[in-house]
Design an enzyme around this catalytic site. Structure first.
Site, PDB file in Angstrom:
ATOM      1  N   LYS A   1       0.835  -1.197   0.000  1.00 57.03           N
ATOM      2  CA  LYS A   1       0.000   0.000   0.000  1.00 57.03           C
ATOM      3  C   LYS A   1       0.876   1.255   0.000  1.00 57.03           C
ATOM      4  O   LYS A   1       2.036   1.216   0.424  1.00 57.03           O
ATOM      5  CB  LYS A   1      -0.870   0.027   1.263  1.00 57.03           C
ATOM      6  CG  LYS A   1      -1.906  -1.069   1.365  1.00 57.03           C
ATOM      7  CD  LYS A   1      -2.659  -0.968   2.686  1.00 57.03           C
ATOM      8  CE  LYS A   1      -3.703  -2.057   2.812  1.00 57.03           C
ATOM      9  NZ  LYS A   1      -4.837  -1.865   1.895  1.00 57.03           N
TER      10      LYS A   1
ATOM     11  N   ARG B   1     -10.211 -11.424   1.960  1.00 58.04           N
ATOM     12  CA  ARG B   1     -11.161 -12.411   1.439  1.00 58.04           C
ATOM     13  C   ARG B   1     -10.561 -13.815   1.457  1.00 58.04           C
ATOM     14  O   ARG B   1     -11.296 -14.808   1.500  1.00 58.04           O
ATOM     15  CB  ARG B   1     -11.605 -12.018   0.039  1.00 58.04           C
ATOM     16  CG  ARG B   1     -10.532 -12.005  -1.029  1.00 58.04           C
ATOM     17  CD  ARG B   1     -10.907 -11.165  -2.227  1.00 58.04           C
ATOM     18  NE  ARG B   1     -11.007  -9.755  -1.887  1.00 58.04           N
ATOM     19  CZ  ARG B   1     -11.365  -8.795  -2.741  1.00 58.04           C
ATOM     20  NH1 ARG B   1     -11.668  -9.114  -3.996  1.00 58.04           N
ATOM     21  NH2 ARG B   1     -11.435  -7.548  -2.355  1.00 58.04           N
TER      22      ARG B   1
END
Length: 491
Positions: free
Chosen positions: A268, A342
């Site tokens: 990120k 996920r």
């Protein structure tokens, strides 16, 4: 916090601050205002107080009644009032009373038309405790701040159950807030498992915690892949609340427990990465809910799962292009290591489905796309079953949280197809990011009805207001609890 129901008149209750919630244009309490020489009527008859939403006016009683001060609390128009509005107002009033120096406060409940007194008491109690919450910082020389030690809710036996329920919910929410606030170096997966153990011991909930070797034996390939770049071991936490004696049917809760998310190899940007400590907000919501469930005791069996690790880049880290097999038996092509939530949730959901849960609910800070789609007002709901989706939507509404149902047309599954695996962990470009993330999870539960709540935009308040400070919100706890209560009732 000492929270009690007191069956006393407004003029007799001994407290630092007596809070009088008033709607716009509402009549002043007849048993109080004469005793204080018409002070309330004077304030409400001027511009000082009009009963507008969030409006607060503090009056000194001069010893004419037992309360030292009166706090007039605006509720806005009665026609627009609901339980959520009352909860917010109670938090606003409690915070204002604290800032005035109160260590004890008392609430008069508003006679809200069409609303149950028990539910009004519940939401007022929730709001007061939510508004008063402060995270205990790590400062070496913390400043002394005013503290409220006791809250009285004025009423009789008809509101006692509502107050007790509201306190249990609020304290579960505040537990989730405290965990979400914790920095990644203080809350590792191991520590999170220890916190879960404390909750389970206090609530008589069965718990199993699997370390890295245990995860390998279970076949949690997706969780282990995310953990590859970390020096910290993963933890897979399994909790069983047997409110129906363990006979079933079982309701499954699953929370994402990424204790810090760098994005892994797909790292990120550094700007704002500090707040990726909140990436375990879904796990915090599950723990807060289980703490509450142990107190309110729904007659339901609940299996709660937390899959936890951090997501770090090093020479062992999983990579874009890797293909990994999860517990469900499905293979996943990794397109982005920053879509790690996920993956760990998929293994948690597959485990819950294999354990025979009849229905599943999961929560996570899954996608930034949820904020683009819905902002911080509502969380995204993605499901594989319309009837179960409707029930969770209604549970959220009843609990005073708000979700929004996103589509799950079959064509959306095409957006994360892979040429070399059963699926990829991201979709095509930025299209339908929240829906894709949620439907990815549905591929790992078979036919079990499952709802995912994407709470990424609700888990953290970035600007303080009159109701709560900047920081963790505890989003999701209330909906989990309400879902368990409804499940117990067969709804």
């Amino acid at each position: 916090m000492d929270v009690r129901v007191r069956n006393q008149s407004l003029s007799q209750i001994e407290t630092d601050v007596l809070i009088l919630p008033l709607f716009e244009g509402a009549a002043v309490a007849a048993d109080l205002d004469p005793a204080v020489g018409g002070l309330v009527a004077q304030a409400t008859g001027t511009r000082d107080f009009a009963g507008e939403k969030d409006q607060v006016t503090v009056l000194y009683t001069g010893g004419k009644v037992a309360a030292r001060k009166l706090l007039l609390l605006g509720l806005g128009k009665e026609s627009k009032s609901d339980y959520r509005a009352l909860r917010r107002a109670a938090g606003v009033g409690a915070r204002a009373a604290r800032e005035s120096g109160a260590s004890s406060i008392a609430f008069s409940l508003p006679p809200a038309a069409g609303l149950s007194p028990e539910k009004v008491a519940q939401f007022v109690t929730e709001g007061a405790l939510h508004g008063l919450y402060r995270f205990q910082s790590y400062k070496s020389e913390p400043k002394e701040k005013p503290q409220v030690a006791s809250i009285a809710i004025l009423g009789g036996s008809e509101i006692e159950a509502g107050v007790a329920y509201g306190q249990a919910v609020a304290e579960g929410v505040n537990l989730a807030r405290a965990l979400t606030w914790m920095p990644g170096n203080h809350l590792t997966a191991t520590v999170l498992a220890e916190k879960a153990g404390e909750v389970c011991q206090a609530g008589n909930i069965e718990i199993e915690v699997y370390d890295k070797k245990g995860c390998e034996e279970l076949g949690l390939g997706l969780l282990l892949a995310v953990n590859q770049g970390s020096k910290e071991e993963p933890r897979f936490i399994v909790m069983r609340y047997k409110g129906n004696g363990g006979q079933g049917p079982w309701l499954g809760f699953v929370g994402k427990g990424i204790t810090f998310d760098t994005g892994g190899i797909s790292i990120k940007p550094s700007d704002g990465m500090w707040d990726m400590k909140d990436d375990m907000g879904g796990a915090a919501a599950v723990l807060g809910a289980m703490a509450t469930i142990a107190r309110v005791k729904p007659k339901a069996d609940v299996l709660a799962i937390i899959a936890s690790t951090d997501n770090m880049p090093d020479g062992n880290a999983y990579k874009p292009g890797d293909v990994i097999r999860g517990l469900s038996g499905k293979t996943v092509e990794v397109r982005s290591t920053d879509a790690e939530g996920r993956l760990v949730l998929a293994d948690g959901l597959a485990y819950a489905a294999k354990q025979g849960c009849q229905k599943l609910v999961t929560a996570s800070t899954l996608t930034g796309a949820a904020n683009i789609a819905l902002g911080p007002i509502r969380f995204g709901i993605v499901s594989n079953n319309e009837a179960w989706e409707e029930q969770i939507f209604l549970a959220a509404e009843a609990a005073g949280e708000r979700g929004w149902r996103l589509p799950h047309d079959e064509e959306y599954y095409d957006l994360f197809k892979s040429p070399i695996a059963d699926m990829s962990n991201t979709g095509t470009g930025r299209s339908a990011g929240t829906t894709v993330g949620g439907l990815f999870l549905m591929k790992h539960v078979g036919d079990t009805p499952c709802v995912h709540m994407d709470i990424a935009a609700q888990i953290w308040r970035h600007n303080a207001d009159k109701f709560e400070d900047v920081g963790a919100t505890g989003a999701g706890v209330r909906t989990f609890v309400q879902a368990a209560m409804a499940f117990a009732e067969g709804k």
